[in-house]
Design an enzyme around this catalytic site. Structure first.
Site, PDB file in Angstrom:
ATOM      1  N   ASP A 126     -27.392  19.973  16.866  1.00 56.12           N
ATOM      2  CA  ASP A 126     -27.585  19.634  15.450  1.00 56.12           C
ATOM      3  C   ASP A 126     -26.325  18.981  14.858  1.00 56.12           C
ATOM      4  O   ASP A 126     -25.336  18.759  15.577  1.00 56.12           O
ATOM      5  CB  ASP A 126     -27.954  20.940  14.710  1.00 56.12           C
ATOM      6  CG  ASP A 126     -28.998  20.732  13.639  1.00 56.12           C
ATOM      7  OD1 ASP A 126     -29.091  19.623  13.120  1.00 56.12           O
ATOM      8  OD2 ASP A 126     -29.706  21.709  13.319  1.00 56.12           O
ATOM      9  N   ASP A 183     -35.790  16.951   8.288  1.00 61.45           N
ATOM     10  CA  ASP A 183     -36.654  18.053   8.746  1.00 61.45           C
ATOM     11  C   ASP A 183     -38.094  17.897   8.260  1.00 61.45           C
ATOM     12  O   ASP A 183     -38.345  17.617   7.096  1.00 61.45           O
ATOM     13  CB  ASP A 183     -36.114  19.385   8.222  1.00 61.45           C
ATOM     14  CG  ASP A 183     -34.837  19.779   8.933  1.00 61.45           C
ATOM     15  OD1 ASP A 183     -34.222  18.902   9.585  1.00 61.45           O
ATOM     16  OD2 ASP A 183     -34.449  20.952   8.826  1.00 61.45           O
TER      17      ASP A 183
HETATM   18  C1  GLA Z   1     -31.470  21.538  10.921  1.00 64.44           C
HETATM   19  C2  GLA Z   1     -32.414  20.914  11.936  1.00 64.44           C
HETATM   20  C3  GLA Z   1     -33.648  21.780  12.084  1.00 64.44           C
HETATM   21  C4  GLA Z   1     -33.258  23.193  12.491  1.00 64.44           C
HETATM   22  C5  GLA Z   1     -32.278  23.770  11.475  1.00 64.44           C
HETATM   23  C6  GLA Z   1     -31.688  25.088  11.925  1.00 64.44           C
HETATM   24  O1  GLA Z   1     -32.011  21.514   9.628  1.00 64.44           O
HETATM   25  O2  GLA Z   1     -32.743  19.608  11.561  1.00 64.44           O
HETATM   26  O3  GLA Z   1     -34.523  21.223  13.034  1.00 64.44           O
HETATM   27  O4  GLA Z   1     -32.682  23.172  13.766  1.00 64.44           O
HETATM   28  O5  GLA Z   1     -31.176  22.888  11.257  1.00 64.44           O
HETATM   29  O6  GLA Z   1     -30.801  25.627  11.000  1.00 64.44           O
END
Ligand code: GLA
Length: 393
Positions: A126, A183
């Protein structure tokens, strides 16, 4: 690592967020095996954020939270492997993960080795809490090398949400899939916007390195960690899954596979759609049309019989192996609309003497041979996916 087709698996984040445990992962793996997910190709079981303690140990290694994972990660990985799956974990290029756990900035080599020692086969990486003074590209390159020096085949799933146009450089760093968008939320606007934002970028996705438009929400129906806005309907989920399949995106399930509604389960196990996603040639589709649709129902809001919805109709055409093709029709408008497909726009001129024999990819219904065009009227949010073969007219 020779990655030919888009990766497939399950990830804990969309449904469970921080609420993860050894038991959950084992049960999920058992059920995915029993219900045929593994046979269908869903091979990676991935634990997302929130698995570790907030402190590293005295050797600077990450430590699994003993309350959530009392047997440690190696034991869990061994179990997941014993069922025939591959095991995935999560870290982050910044100084803390998105949920505030220790992450791999300046710890790339020790963390990669730790993951390899545990038997990890997939690392989601990430981009939260990344120092402004550092360079993202360099840090993804560093983790890629750190994974390589372990000598273990570890699928590197970068997740920088599209920062600095990753479709231009992630593949050259040895990355196997890169998140190109923010997301996903479990609603129609979110997933359809995400997929449409990448229509002109998918040309850079393919074997060795796939454009990842995030984990699926199919089967969540508004429950879980990414619920926001109006939950998806069955039809919305069918459109979501068909989009991911037609585009050749990685298929990481985000629902609770232990309690899937039969509709959602049958959808993600649908052989026709999976065959399109996993076709051996790994091609992306042509975007034949993407643009406005017109609805001719009386509209009491405006008092007219004519309304135009921008960016709402999509027709995709995909070349596959064995002289086969797939066609995807999508209507993103809030009203029904005709979605066109004139074969000349995919390269088969009028009067060519050839027709397309069409079959519904989802139901297997034989639609017969058609010349020159095949348009479909679709309800709001609906899609139709066809398989096509060339025949003499
Ligand atoms: C980010 C990523 C998500 C998930 C969250 C976890 O937002 O884009 O897919 O992995 O972190 O905290």
């Amino acid at each position: 690592m020779n990655l030919l087709t888009p990766p497939m698996g399950w990830n804990s984040w969309n449904t469970f967020g921080s609420n993860i445990s050894d038991e959950l992962i084992r049960e999920t793996a058992r059920i995915m095996k029993e219900k045929g997910y593994l046979d269908a190709g869903y091979e990676y079981i991935v634990i997302d954020d929130c698995w570790s303690l907030k402190q590293r140990d005295e050797n600077g290694r990450l430590v699994p939270d003993p309350e959530k994972f009392p047997h440690g990660m190696k034991d869990l990985a061994d179990y997941v492997h014993s069922l025939g799956f591959k095991f995935g974990m999560y870290s982050c290029a910044g100084v803390q993960t998105c949920a505030g756990y220790p992450s791999s900035f300046d710890h790339e080599f020790v963390d990669a080795q730790t993951f390899a020692d545990w038997g990890v086969d997939y690392l989601k990486y990430d981009f939260c809490n990344f120092p402004a003074s550092a360079d993202g590209k360099t840090r993804y390159a560093t983790m890629s090398m750190a994974l390589k020096v372990t000598g273990r085949d570890i699928l590197f799933a970068a997740c920088n949400w599209g920062t600095d146009e990753p479709w231009k450089w992630m593949k050259s760093l040895g990355v196997h899939m890169y998140r190109s968008t923010g997301d996903i939320q479990d609603n129609f606007n979110s997933f359809s916007k995400i997929a449409r934002s990448q229509l002109d970028k998918f040309c850079m996705s393919g074997p060795s390195c796939y454009n990842d438009i995030d984990m699926l929400t199919v089967g969540m129906y508004g429950k879980g960690n990414v619920a926001l806005g109006q939950a998806c309907t069955d039809m919305d989920y069918q459109t979501q899954f068909a989009l991911w399949c037609m585009l050749g995106a990685p298929l990481m399930l985000g629902g609770d596979v232990r309690n899937m509604k039969p509709f959602a389960e049958q959808l993600v196990l649908n052989k026709g759609l999976l065959r399109i996603n996993q076709d051996a040639e790994g091609r992306v589709p042509q975007v034949v049309y993407y643009g406005r649709v017109i609805n001719n129902d009386y509209d009491p809001e405006t008092g007219t019989w004519w309304r135009d919805y921008p960016d709402s109709g999509l027709t995709l055409f995909k070349h596959m192996s064995d002289h086969e093709f797939a066609v995807g029709y999508f209507n993103f408008a809030p009203k029904s609309a005709d979605i066109p497909f004139i074969f000349a726009d995919a390269g088969l001129p009028y009067g060519s003497g050839y027709a397309l024999h069409l079959t519904d990819a989802i139901t297997g219904e034989d639609l017969g041979a058609h010349q020159d065009y095949f348009h479909i009227k679709l309800e709001s949010h609906a899609c139709r996916v066809l398989l096509a073969k060339l025949v003499k007219a």
